[in-house]
Design an enzyme around this catalytic site. Structure first.
Site, mmCIF file in Angstrom:
data_model
loop_
_atom_site.group_PDB
_atom_site.id
_atom_site.type_symbol
_atom_site.label_atom_id
_atom_site.label_comp_id
_atom_site.label_asym_id
_atom_site.label_seq_id
_atom_site.Cartn_x
_atom_site.Cartn_y
_atom_site.Cartn_z
ATOM 1 C CB CYS A 46 -0.914 -0.038 1.234
ATOM 2 S SG CYS A 46 -1.609 1.549 1.704
ATOM 3 C CB CYS A 49 0.828 1.409 4.219
ATOM 4 S SG CYS A 49 -0.907 0.888 4.216
ATOM 5 C CB CYS A 184 -20.960 -25.243 29.377
ATOM 6 S SG CYS A 184 -19.337 -24.514 29.625
ATOM 7 C CB CYS A 187 -19.413 -24.151 26.161
ATOM 8 S SG CYS A 187 -18.763 -25.490 27.190
#
Length: 435
Positions: A46, A49, A184, A187
């Site tokens: 880029c 950039c 759970c 989870c």
């Protein structure tokens, strides 16, 4: 001219005050930190950039000890960029009180403007802390702020009593398997992290490492078989080995980092291919971020033993750098003259080696010895941005000749027809003076 050659090569080095961030250290450095962070998400190709680099370094130096300044090569670490909704480069995000929901920096791109913006944000953060407002920080989990990119559940393989052995144990590949219970809470918290990690791992390992999930309340045979007594439990399965417990963090960055380590540890070294036709070169250089090509001396110059010694060096280097997932090729001197010319090799200095970034059409040449030490130094320098590169001649991969594969044998001189000298009268020259 010194340019950034490939995705792995960042704009910043250890000498800069900019912290290079990746999925392996992002959680530790940023999410678990109490510091304010300014983070640039960039791509090496880029132009904007590249223009920002100098100001970003100045910003980091000016704010050293006050505000952390980091950078992510989002072209290489797509999962990390996607996680925070990065869709253009450079994107600057501010990780403040709530690290899970960074703010977009909207100010100017000069170092002075960025520093002013950081200090204003810092003042606001300090005021909030003084007033007792924490900003909703939750540094223990990474919930994919900045607009999504959390990954799709479709990349998490649903494992059951019926398919587990076939998919996991018989595959010969690496699996990270979560055993969960729907009720759970931990989870449920892990679910988006597991999904995001599965998507990133599938992409970055070319579908060689898999993330699966087992509902242990339904498939109780599997849960009992592997001694599951709590949820979620994550186990690692590798070919021919007993499963091991996953001991890492439960956010996507930690999961991805562990999966990539497992991939590199268990992956075979990349195949070293002879350039036999255009398809071999094109596929290797386009499928990988970098292709390393050796031009070896003619077989008549080295014999099979000499050539094999060069190939052995290359294979050792391919093994050493297998985590980079580069492509490795070789050809015989003179077999691909247009390729040699486009890379500035041009018929001398064999053995020669080049590293090509086909997407940018940039290459670098080995200047040192064709040895383990010389090649290692060459590739190491490229990996830290110290390689000097040039544009491939013509700006595209050159025409490649179709050739026969080397048969592994010593070369043979061309057969020359015998001449009958019986009719030549050699006595005619006797007595004549030599010039």
């Amino acid at each position: 001219m010194t340019l950034m050659l490939l995705n792995q090569i960042g704009f910043y080095s250890a000498a800069d005050d900019v912290v290079e961030l990746n999925p392996s250290n992002f959680n530790r450095e940023v999410l678990q930190s109490d510091s304010l962070w300014l983070i640039e998400f960039y791509a090496p190709w880029c132009g904007h950039c590249q223009s920002l680099t100098a100001d970003w370094k100045k910003t980091a130096t000016a704010l050293k000890g006050i505000v952390k300044v980091g950078a992510v090569d989002a072209d290489q670490h797509k999962s990390l960029g996607g996680q925070y909704g990065v869709r253009g480069f450079p994107s600057i995000k501010i990780f403040g009180a709530n690290k899970n929901k960074p703010d977009d920096y909207q100010g100017g791109r000069s170092s002075q403007a960025i520093v002013d913006g950081a200090l204003n944000t810092l003042r606001t953060l300090v005021k909030d802390r003084m007033s007792g407002r924490s900003g909703g920080s939750d540094n223990n989990r990474q919930s994919g702020g900045g607009g999504g990119g959390g990954g799709s559940k479709k990349n998490v393989v649903e494992l059951t009593d019926d398919n587990f052995d076939r998919l996991v144990l018989d595959s010969g590949e690496v699996w990270l398997v979560e055993f969960f219970a729907p009720w759970c809470g931990h989870c449920k918290s892990l679910e988006p992290e597991w999904a995001a990690a599965a998507s990133a791992v599938k992409e970055q390992t070319k579908d060689k490492v898999h993330l699966g999930a087992v509902d242990a309340t339904v498939h109780q045979g599997l849960a009992s078989r592997y001694g599951i007594r709590g949820f979620p439990t994550i186990k690692i399965f590798k070919k021919g080995e007993e499963p091991e417990d996953y001991q890492g963090g439960r956010i996507r960055g930690d999961i991805i980092a562990r999966a990539l380590d497992l991939f590199s540890d268990n992956a075979a070294p990349p195949e070293l291919l002879e350039i036999l036709n255009a398809d071999v070169l094109k596929k290797t250089c386009e499928d990988y971020q970098l292709c390393v090509i050796a031009v070896l001396p003619h077989i008549l110059d080295t014999g099979a033993a000499g050539r094999n010694s060069y190939l052995e060096v290359m294979m050792k280097m391919a093994e050493k750098y297998k985590k980079k997932m580069w492509g490795w090729l070789w050809t015989e001197a003179g077999a691909q003259m247009e390729l040699e010319a486009s890379l500035g090799i041009g018929g001398f200095g064999y053995p020669a080696m080049t590293a090509i970034n086909a997407r940018k059409m940039k290459f670098a040449l080995l200047k040192g010895s064709f040895s383990e030490t010389g090649i290692h130094e060459f590739l190491r320098d490229l990996s830290v941005g110290r390689g000097s590169t040039a544009t491939v001649g013509g700006g595209a991969l050159p025409k490649i000749n179709s050739v026969d594969a080397w048969d592994g044998k010593d070369g043979e001189l061309p057969v020359v027809d015998d001449y009958d000298l019986s009719d030549v009268d050699l006595d005619d020259d006797i007595g004549k003076e030599e010039l």
